[in-house]
Design an enzyme around this catalytic site. Structure first.
Site, PDB file in Angstrom:
ATOM      1  N   CYS A 163       0.944  -1.221  -0.456  1.00  0.00           N
ATOM      2  CA  CYS A 163      -0.032  -0.382  -0.273  1.00  0.00           C
ATOM      3  C   CYS A 163       1.205   1.394  -0.096  1.00  0.00           C
ATOM      4  O   CYS A 163       1.586   1.646   1.041  1.00  0.00           O
ATOM      5  CB  CYS A 163      -0.706   0.243   1.470  1.00  0.00           C
ATOM      6  SG  CYS A 163      -2.082   1.925   0.833  1.00  0.00           S
ATOM      7  N   GLU A 166      -3.203   1.158  -6.302  1.00  0.00           N
ATOM      8  CA  GLU A 166      -2.992   0.552  -6.472  1.00  0.00           C
ATOM      9  C   GLU A 166      -2.943   0.625  -8.420  1.00  0.00           C
ATOM     10  O   GLU A 166      -3.491   0.420  -8.763  1.00  0.00           O
ATOM     11  CB  GLU A 166      -3.036  -0.965  -6.088  1.00  0.00           C
ATOM     12  CG  GLU A 166      -2.266  -2.006  -6.529  1.00  0.00           C
ATOM     13  CD  GLU A 166      -1.146  -1.723  -5.558  1.00  0.00           C
ATOM     14  OE1 GLU A 166      -0.187  -1.175  -6.071  1.00  0.00           O
ATOM     15  OE2 GLU A 166      -0.968  -1.914  -4.138  1.00  0.00           O
TER      16      GLU A 166
END
Length: 220
Positions: free
Chosen positions: A2, A103
């Site tokens: 992340c 992402e």
């Protein structure tokens, strides 16, 4: 992994959602990156408190502040065994507040940025660990985001994802109790993953210098 997320909810919404009595100075953010401040919540034994931590963990024992850029994430599968995280798993757990994360999906033509959020909840919290570093009167409060193997939704996008706490587990995560790290590991392994949704966004978000609603605008 992340490595980028957003928090642009109204401050009153955050106060209500997490039953806080006060908020630090708050700015809506559309492209939060490692090395920057993130809004986190801990329990001090009396009440929940919100404040800012620098994203990128600098352990209390570290002699090099640059280590933080290598420790923006901690693998939940092994954090309870690692010297950098084991003590923090036991007693320095925090909520890192977000409303989506980014992402980058690998494609034949390159990478495509995607914004990912929960289907049924606007605000949510990553499971985080924090620490306080001190040296010659200087103090630094930092954190890391725990990650886990991707679920079936995330697998086509990336093989890792942040640990997102179910709403009913958030208070338990930050309970001011000293826990066995193995117990905390089992807690994380038992967490359900709320349904996610995603859409493509512009490569404008690729640079951490870029900010604003253009970061989350759907790619047409």
């Amino acid at each position: 992994m992340c490595g980028r997320f957003t928090l642009h909810a109204e401050d009153l919404e955050i106060l209500k959602e997490y039953d806080l009595t006060e908020m630090p100075n708050y700015d809506q953010r559309y492209n939060i990156a490692p090395g920057q401040k993130v809004l986190a919540i801990i329990h001090d034994g009396k009440q929940k408190r919100a404040g800012y931590l620098t994203w990128g963990l600098v352990p209390a024992w570290s002699k090099d502040l640059k280590i933080g850029f290598k420790m923006i994430n901690a693998r939940s599968e092994t954090a309870h065994q690692k010297p950098s995280f084991k003590r923090l798993m036991s007693q320095k757990r925090c909520l890192i507040v977000a409303d989506s994360f980014y992402e980058w999906e690998r494609l034949d033509k390159g990478k495509q940025a995607k914004r990912i959020a929960l289907k049924n909840r606007h605000l949510f919290a990553f499971a985080g660990l924090w620490d306080k570093w001190e040296h010659e009167g200087e103090e630094l409060y930092t954190c890391t985001v725990l990650t886990r193997a991707a679920n079936t939704f995330m697998q086509p996008i990336h093989d890792r994802m942040p640990v997102i706490l179910p709403k009913e587990k958030e208070n338990e995560w930050i309970e001011p109790l000293k826990r066995d790290p193995n117990e905390v590991y089992q807690f994380i392994q038992g967490l359900d993953i709320d349904p996610l949704e995603a859409y493509d966004v512009s490569d404008y978000v690729n640079s951490s210098k870029n900010e604003g609603q253009a970061c989350i605008a759907p790619l047409i």
